[in-house]
Structure formats: C-alpha cells, structure tokens
Design an enzyme around this catalytic site. Sequence first.
Site, PDB file in Angstrom:
ATOM      1  N   ARG A  24       0.830  -1.214   0.000  1.00 52.78           N
ATOM      2  CA  ARG A  24       0.000   0.000   0.000  1.00 52.78           C
ATOM      3  C   ARG A  24       0.859   1.257   0.000  1.00 52.78           C
ATOM      4  NH1 ARG A  24      -2.610  -4.324   1.704  1.00 52.78           N
ATOM      5  NH2 ARG A  24      -4.884  -4.401   1.826  1.00 52.78           N
ATOM      6  N   GLN A 165      -8.382  -7.228   0.151  1.00 52.37           N
ATOM      7  CA  GLN A 165      -7.916  -6.902  -1.205  1.00 52.37           C
ATOM      8  C   GLN A 165      -9.059  -6.350  -2.034  1.00 52.37           C
ATOM      9  OE1 GLN A 165      -6.140 -10.612  -2.438  1.00 52.37           O
ATOM     10  NE2 GLN A 165      -4.293 -10.261  -1.227  1.00 52.37           N
ATOM     11  N   ASP A 311      -4.414 -15.337   7.452  1.00 43.97           N
ATOM     12  CA  ASP A 311      -3.103 -15.855   7.052  1.00 43.97           C
ATOM     13  C   ASP A 311      -2.454 -16.710   8.142  1.00 43.97           C
ATOM     14  OD1 ASP A 311      -3.310 -14.663   4.587  1.00 43.97           O
ATOM     15  OD2 ASP A 311      -2.324 -12.815   5.213  1.00 43.97           O
TER      16      ASP A 311
END
Length: 425
Positions: A24, A165, A311
Amino acid sequence: MIINPINRVNGELRTPPDKSISHRAIILSSISNGNNKISNFLFSKDTYMTLNAMRKLGINIETNSAAKEVYVQGKGLYDLRPASRIYCGNSATTMRLLAGLLSGQKFSSYLFGDDSLNRRPMERIKKPLTLMGANINLTDGHAPIFIRPSNLEAINYHMQIPSAQVKSSILLASLYTKGITKIQEPILTRNHTEIMLEYLNCNIGSKENEIQITNPNTLISKDIFVPGDISSAAYFIALALITDESSLIIRDVGVNKTRTHILELWKKMGGKIEIINKRNFNGEDVSDIVVKSSKLKGIVLSEEDVSLCIDEIPILAVTAAFAQGETKIYGAKELRVKESDRLYLTYTNLKNMKAHVEIDENNLSIVGGNEIFGSDIETQKDHRIAMAFTIASLRAVGSSVIKDYSSVEISYPNFYEDLNKIIEY
Ligand code: S3P
C-alpha cells in the site's frame, strides 16, 4: 530443507516489515502529490511485484535495500503512464489493488500472474468494479485481466466475501469518482488502506462496519514507516508457545486491531503473550511482543475468527496439535483460494505427521496433546505452508523435509536465518 527437532527457543528478534502495508505504501505514495520516503520497507518477491508495476506505470522509485528504504516520486492521481503487460507474479495483493487503480485510468491495462495467481478467483473484484462502471474482462473468472478506460461512479457496496484486497480495490477505484463511496463489511478485514489514505489527508472515515470515502481527493505525500509483520512474527510466537522452557521478545510488530486476533485466540488457548511498549507510526499501532512457553488447550473458531486471522490459520492449526483437547475451525472456505488450497495442505501435512486431524468440507478439527512425527512436507510453493510446517517439524519426533522451501522469499526472505538465531538443539 531438512528440519530436526529442537529443545528450546530463546532470545530477541525483529521480524520483517509488514507485507500488506509495504504494498500500500508504494501504490499510495505513487499517486500522492510529491516525494515520499518509505522506511522499513519489506523487500520480498511479492512487494517487488508492486514496486516494479508502479515503475512500469511511470513512477520514479529508488531503493536502498540495505537501509530498507524506498523513495517514491508521486505524480498525483492523473499522471500514470500506460504500461504494456504488468506481471504480478504470485501476488494477489498487487493484482487486485492495481485492478482498482487501473480501472480509473484513461488507458488500457493487462494484468497477469504466475500459475498459482492465474488460478485464483477474480470475479470478486470484477463485480464491484463493474458496478462502478469499470470495463473489465477476465479469463474464465481469473487473470489475465484486461481493463479498458471508462468513467467510474461512486457506489454503495455490501461486501459478500470478507476480503481486504477487494475492499482496497474498490477504495482505489473510488479515488477516480466524484461522489461518496460507501462499503459495508459484515465481517471485518485488515484496514491498512483506510488508515494510510487517512494519513495522506484523504477524506475517509469509518463507523461500525461502514467505510465512507468522499471524493475528489488529493493525496499529500508524506514519509511512511512500515511496522513489523505480525503474520511473520506468528511463526516465532507459535514456536515459543509450544516449546518448553522458552521465551522470546519480538520487537516493533504492527499490532493494528484488525491483525492481532491471532494473539487473542492464542491467549484464549492459554498462551502467555504480552504486548508492551505501544507506539503509533502513521496511524498504525506498533508494539513489542513477549511470549513464553505455555500449556495450550483447544478452542472453537467461527468464520469471523478465521477472517480476522486469515493468514495465520495454518500456524494456529499447528499449535492446536500441541494443545490439550480439540480445536475446531469452522468456515475456513477462503483458505481454499489462497496461494494454495491451504485448508487441504494444512490437513494433509498434519495427517502425514500423525496428528489427530479431520476435515469436513470447510471445517477442520484437530485433537492435540499427542506427539507428532517428522514427515515429507508438501508446500505446493506456498510460503505460509512452508513456514507453518517448518515450525511443526521443529517440534516433531524425527526429521522432516520441507519441499520447495524457497517460497519463503514471497513474504519472509530471511526466515531460516532468523530461526537459526533463536533455536537451541
Ligand atoms: C491481504 C489480504 C488478505 C490476505 C493477504 C493480504 C492484503 O487476502 O490473505 O495475504 O494485503 O490486503 P484477502 O483479501 O483475499 O482475504
């Protein structure tokens, strides 16, 4: 990579910079109105994809990898240069965020990835971006992605799939609209894009589960510090938790509330984890984490829990094999569409290590507390599976072999070097 069992974990570490924030920082600095210095940038395979893509789009970016610094000469929102084909490698973050950014440009774009990325679902970005007026064509629901110029309009979008995302793709596209874009998230996901946009003076706010961005905006160039990646720190935290007589301090870890759920879950399992020395850099909370060996017990995870530590599920499943009783992970569907089918690989590798594990559609059950045994670890070149099962192997009986371990370069190039600093045989 052959892994043998260890006896103890001890010492102090600084895990690598945050991958999500590094992506980002490059994208938003590029479309800001001047010069930006990014310090503690993650130089890894995935983030290079974003860096090279922005260079192709005409942004002057200089790097000093030894100092972990990147200098970006932002050109504002409307001065990107057409690029031919943009290769995103293994990085879905690069592809999905750029799809939003490029939908708002006056030129056509083409995004493609490696075999794994070209298999991952892209309808999830096409849908909201098309509602905004974007002209996007996929290849059978996947990349390569073709984007043609169009005029975008603000939308009110209710997220069906929890995905940072997708949310970020919409937010980037919204910068090319005139009105107010609203996004409702029934299940929260990481909010680094929102935080960085706000830091760069964008008119964005959120309350409860709704984000609101009012355009037009000018992003003001500023220096950005990237905190350590809690997802990378998680492997070391896990190892200290499941190894007797161990203790570890991990410095400068990003502890944004949308990322620390894994710590809450481990604490619920009985994990001795302490967050100390809290600071804030460019809107992101940063702390040191102290962790000690712990007697863990099994817990139950809902779909919302899974989303908040998406994750970390493979490494959480590994710790569950060392916890007394049963851990149930419900609603882990999104794990099936990551760099690999992470639910399946977590299940098969635990099973091959003789852990008591069962899979039922998108739910996983692990009964822990028994020894697990060294085995050949199938990673399908997925970095998080390689790292999670390296940790499992360090606590197994006998040796293991991690296949395709070099995938750690995607997010943590020095993983094995750092590991060697804190383990004792
Ligand atoms: C990321 C969002 C998550 C995560 C990925 C990085 C991001 O993906 O799994 O590693 O930087 O926004 P999804 O948005 O697909 O859940």
